[in-house]
Design an enzyme around this catalytic site. Structure first.
Site, PDB file in Angstrom:
ATOM      1  CG  ASP A   1      -3.187 -21.620 -19.121  1.00  0.00           C
ATOM      2  OD1 ASP A   1      -1.962 -21.515 -19.355  1.00  0.00           O
ATOM      3  OD2 ASP A   1      -3.691 -21.351 -18.023  1.00  0.00           O
TER       4      ASP A   1
ATOM      5  CB  SER B   1      -1.074 -18.580 -13.106  1.00  0.00           C
ATOM      6  OG  SER B   1      -0.927 -17.658 -14.128  1.00  0.00           O
TER       7      SER B   1
ATOM      8  CG  HIS C   1       0.834 -21.122 -17.368  1.00  0.00           C
ATOM      9  ND1 HIS C   1      -0.488 -20.743 -17.292  1.00  0.00           N
ATOM     10  CD2 HIS C   1       1.482 -20.362 -16.447  1.00  0.00           C
ATOM     11  CE1 HIS C   1      -0.632 -19.806 -16.367  1.00  0.00           C
ATOM     12  NE2 HIS C   1       0.551 -19.552 -15.838  1.00  0.00           N
TER      13      HIS C   1
END
Length: 530
Positions: A58, A444, A275
């Protein structure tokens, strides 16, 4: 991904959304993954047989987050901070994973261009003067077609963002005029929304300015959100779509050579952990600690692999991150990223084949373009260049809390052949860096829900192979044979009705409770045969 500003604690959010992905479709009437029910009814007196390692490839992870305490993988063969490659695996001080977006001096890439920008930059010198494909030698025609597609995509995106920039500039001009009129009237630049609401004046200019600003606020626009959108647009034009922007010089490698591996650093957090942190939280956040959220798997460790910049990831970084995960003991690899071009796909193909050969499960987010993945390829893909498919791969779309027309995320990609199942990915509250929390949407966040369920099942049934585990997860999904929703459409134009069962191979939502029941049966059958 749509993401709000992080709030200091989950109490700042509507509690309806906190942990909804853990709820049960039958008992709670919320279309979650039935995690809480699994713990309560099936695992109350059971100890896990194995701690499962999930590699999260990620943007970077805040490994110090309070809700991930004790959940971060540690390379026990490496001595922290001694500048040595103690375990001789080619990575110096890789205590919690590796950052593939930096150099040994600690410099890191945050922003990158999109892949089609890089392709255009590379191929334009060869093809920009070509008028027809007939002018190109047959062997180079596939490359020429890639060039044309990259150019078309680039020009479309550039025009869109240039137009947006113009529109924002015109809007800002009016906004400044309105702010000045109201500041003059109120005799201060520091005024609140309530101050504006209370304004009453015979001056029509003042009242027009008041009405304009209040109408914008009623549409959900704030000055802060405008400035954020303006910054987002500038980033696209200056970084993602800029043909002259090449941050890879920081790394000084050859991104087209898989043999050039001597780069990166041990900084797994990097400049953008916004994220990877929520992704990790859904898998592994501490359960029952009266803090934040409850992750899905208890006996789990997160291996942090930073390979996804703001912009498109490089195939080489992804391939090396997958290989690192496999070689260092990861059982599951979560991949919440994707792009529309993959020039070094062969690197990734070889890496995922390697993962498959080592019994590693790959879980990938289907993407947020509201497209049919059966028709539009979204990379990385389980379909290899030779047409064969990786069997240890689960592709995940995003669903929401309640049945009905908005059951499928408006942004979610789908595909009867290419997407395996859906999982919670709308109105998700998870971790944000610096011990904060945030609300977000995206496939995601559906992908780690599935990774978390897979880790939970595997920790109790390690006898399963990765292919068997995938089979268990797909066959135990909650199916909705009569449910209709609206097709995803990011433009929010007229959305047509769709049968939910037509949007993925299973027509279902991941279900931890049912997966554990089925795993028990499969393992018993296996042991009876042996």
């Amino acid at each position: 991904m749509a993401q709000d500003d992080p709030a200091p604690s989950v109490s700042a959010f509507d509690q309806t959304y906190v942990n909804w992905y853990n709820l049960d479709p039958v008992q709670d009437k919320v279309q979650g993954a039935s995690v809480n029910r699994a713990y309560k009814e099936l695992l109350a007196n059971k100890k896990a047989k194995k701690t499962v390692v999930v590699a999260v490839i990620d943007s970077g992870i805040d490994i110090h987050h309070e809700d991930l305490k004790g959940k971060i993988w540690t390379n026990k063969k490496e001595v922290a901070g001694n500048g040595q490659d103690d375990d001789q695996n080619g990575y110096v001080d890789d205590v919690h994973g590796w950052g593939f977006l930096g150099n040994a001096s600690g410099e890191n890439i945050r922003y990158e261009t999109y892949e089609y920008v890089r392709l255009l930059r590379k191929l334009a010198p060869s093809y920009q003067k070509v008028n027809a494909i007939s002018e190109v030698p047959v062997a180079q025609q596939p490359e020429y077609k890639t060039y044309l597609l990259a150019k078309q995509t680039y020009e479309k995106e550039l025009a869109k963002y240039q137009q947006t920039k113009q529109n924002l500039a015109a809007f800002e001009k009016v906004l400044i005029q309105v702010q000045n009129v109201l500041a003059d009237h109120l005799k201060t630049k520091e005024y609140t929304l309530q101050d504006v609401q209370r304004i009453s004046s015979p001056d029509q200019n003042v009242m027009n300015a008041r009405a304009w600003l209040l109408s914008k606020y009623s549409q959900g626009l704030t000055v802060e959100s405008f400035l954020k959108y303006k910054e987002h647009t500038d980033t696209f034009l200056e970084k993602h779509l800029n043909l002259d922007f090449n941050p890879r010089t920081v790394i000084a490698d050859n991104p087209e050579s898989i043999a050039d591996t001597k780069y990166g650093n041990s900084d797994v957090m990097g400049p953008r952990p916004t994220h990877g942190t929520p992704v990790s939280g859904l898998i592994a956040a501490l359960r029952g600690n009266n803090l934040g959220i409850d992750g899905i798997a208890e006996d789990v460790q997160i291996m942090a692999l930073r390979a996804v910049p703001e912009g498109d990831e490089r195939d080489k970084d992804i391939a090396l991150a997958i290989r690192y995960a496999v070689d260092n003991g990861a059982n599951i690899i979560n991949m919440s990223f994707g792009k529309s071009f993959s020039p070094q796909k062969s690197f990734v193909d070889e890496a995922v084949k390697y993962a498959e050969s080592k019994n590693v499960l790959l879980v990938h987010a289907a993407g947020n373009e509201a497209t049919d993945n059966d028709k539009v390829t979204h990379y990385p893909s389980r379909v290899l260049d030779n047409g064969s498919q990786i069997k240890n791969w689960i592709e995940v779309g995003a669903s929401s809390r309640m049945l009905g027309k908005d059951f499928v995320g408006v942004f979610s990609n789908y595909g009867k052949k290419t997407v395996d199942l859906f999982a919670p990915g709308v109105d998700i509250i998870s971790l944000a860096p610096e011990n904060k929390y945030a609300k977000m949407d995206g496939t995601s966040f559906s992908s780690p829900v599935v990774s978390g369920v897979a880790a939970l099942v595997w920790s109790h049934y390690p006898e399963l192979t990765a292919a068997e585990l995938k089979d268990v997860i797909l066959k135990s999904a909650t199916v909705y044979p009569k449910e209709t929703a609206l097709y995803p459409n990011v433009e929010n134009e007229t959305r047509k009705k769709a049968k939910f069962s037509d949007l993925s191979a299973t027509g279902g939502i991941v279900n931890a409770y049912e997966a554990l029941l089925l795993a028990e049966k499969v393992v018993k059958q296996k042991s009876a045969k042996s």
